[in-house]
Motif scaffolding. Sequence first.
Motif, PDB file in Angstrom:
ATOM      1  N   ILE A 292       0.954  -1.299  -0.013  1.00 45.64           N
ATOM      2  CA  ILE A 292      -0.062   0.076   0.093  1.00 45.64           C
ATOM      3  C   ILE A 292       0.747   1.313   0.026  1.00 45.64           C
ATOM      4  O   ILE A 292       0.442   2.173  -0.845  1.00 45.64           O
ATOM      5  N   ILE A 293       1.922   1.345   0.916  1.00 46.16           N
ATOM      6  CA  ILE A 293       2.697   2.494   0.880  1.00 46.16           C
ATOM      7  C   ILE A 293       3.575   2.713  -0.470  1.00 46.16           C
ATOM      8  O   ILE A 293       3.560   3.754  -0.862  1.00 46.16           O
ATOM      9  N   ALA A 294       3.972   1.541  -0.950  1.00 46.93           N
ATOM     10  CA  ALA A 294       4.695   1.783  -2.122  1.00 46.93           C
ATOM     11  C   ALA A 294       3.776   2.122  -3.281  1.00 46.93           C
ATOM     12  O   ALA A 294       4.321   3.213  -4.191  1.00 46.93           O
ATOM     13  N   LEU A 295       2.606   1.743  -3.237  1.00 37.72           N
ATOM     14  CA  LEU A 295       1.828   2.444  -4.359  1.00 37.72           C
ATOM     15  C   LEU A 295       1.309   3.802  -4.325  1.00 37.72           C
ATOM     16  O   LEU A 295       1.291   4.492  -5.194  1.00 37.72           O
TER      17      LEU A 295
ATOM     18  N   MET B 217       2.475   9.454  -5.622  1.00 37.62           N
ATOM     19  CA  MET B 217       2.951  10.848  -5.163  1.00 37.62           C
ATOM     20  C   MET B 217       4.077  11.391  -6.313  1.00 37.62           C
ATOM     21  O   MET B 217       4.107  12.279  -6.461  1.00 37.62           O
ATOM     22  N   ALA B 218       4.886  10.276  -6.749  1.00 36.54           N
ATOM     23  CA  ALA B 218       5.848  10.495  -7.716  1.00 36.54           C
ATOM     24  C   ALA B 218       5.454  10.972  -8.963  1.00 36.54           C
ATOM     25  O   ALA B 218       5.882  11.892  -9.651  1.00 36.54           O
TER      26      ALA B 218
ATOM     27  N   MET C 119       2.006   7.091   6.781  1.00 38.87           N
ATOM     28  CA  MET C 119       2.424   6.865   5.395  1.00 38.87           C
ATOM     29  C   MET C 119       1.132   6.261   4.769  1.00 38.87           C
ATOM     30  O   MET C 119       0.742   6.256   3.537  1.00 38.87           O
ATOM     31  N   ILE C 120       0.370   5.503   5.518  1.00 41.92           N
ATOM     32  CA  ILE C 120      -1.055   4.730   4.913  1.00 41.92           C
ATOM     33  C   ILE C 120      -2.074   5.846   4.444  1.00 41.92           C
ATOM     34  O   ILE C 120      -2.461   5.960   3.675  1.00 41.92           O
TER      35      ILE C 120
END
Length: 289
Positions: free
Chosen positions: A20-23, A28-29, A163-164
Amino acid sequence: MKVYKIIEKKHIWFGISLTIIALGLVFMAMHGFNWGIDFTGGNMLHFDIQQTYELSEVKNALEKLDIDFEAKKAGDKGQELIIKTVNLSKEMQDEILDVLKQKWPDTKLVRAETIDAVIGKELQKQAVIALIIANIGMLIYITFRFEFNSALAAVLVLLHDVMIVLSFYAIFYIPVDSTIIAVILTIVGYSINDTIVIFDRVRENLKNIRKVPFEEVANLSISQTVTRSVNTSLTTLLTITALFLFGGETIKDFTLALIVGIGAGTYSSIFIASPLWSMFRGKLKTAKA
């Protein structure tokens, strides 16, 4: 009582959170956050339509003006309208009022405010400082009450919850306004409370149960407190969900973020905090050996 094997499956729990955080980081990027005028600066126009209306009608009416805006219902009867836009001239603000009057003749401008972007930057700075101070304070407190490994795990859990929530804002491109500060600080306080309850039970069981691996003690402690944690979260979520459904458009984004944050906080307290503590203790023993 059934003892759940939480610690043994930590890679599954970590994997769910990291996915979830990576997604969220990817989104964000790609397009960043949908910063509201609280952070970018702009105008807030508050109208009294004096009759019921639909937001779709507002958007259709203002479409011809070719301006970026965010519209929300307001007022006890849902007859008021709040429009947030980028900085507009007085003439353009008057034109918005004229367009609304064409659709709803009794429309009145209740107030008009200009929000400076400098205020938004100051809010961001203060929020970051508040989080840093809160995390340092909790690190010291939990180290004193339990041990450093548990304090480090608790702080990482708080960062996980933040972060979530940020990932949620980025993935669904929800407007980020000043309420995000209240959301994050509320979630941090709620999450640490659940985590401390579980850690306190772990500490008590460590005193009473000797010569048993920490993982088994942690599983027992989580199993003993999971009903309390889930029930507390459910009662809170029921109230916030009611606010989300019936509280009006102005607080929908705020309450939705709270629902996500409290859900994440409950999840992390049960599935992330104790596995992290166990992992840090294992690494410490390995280093000493």
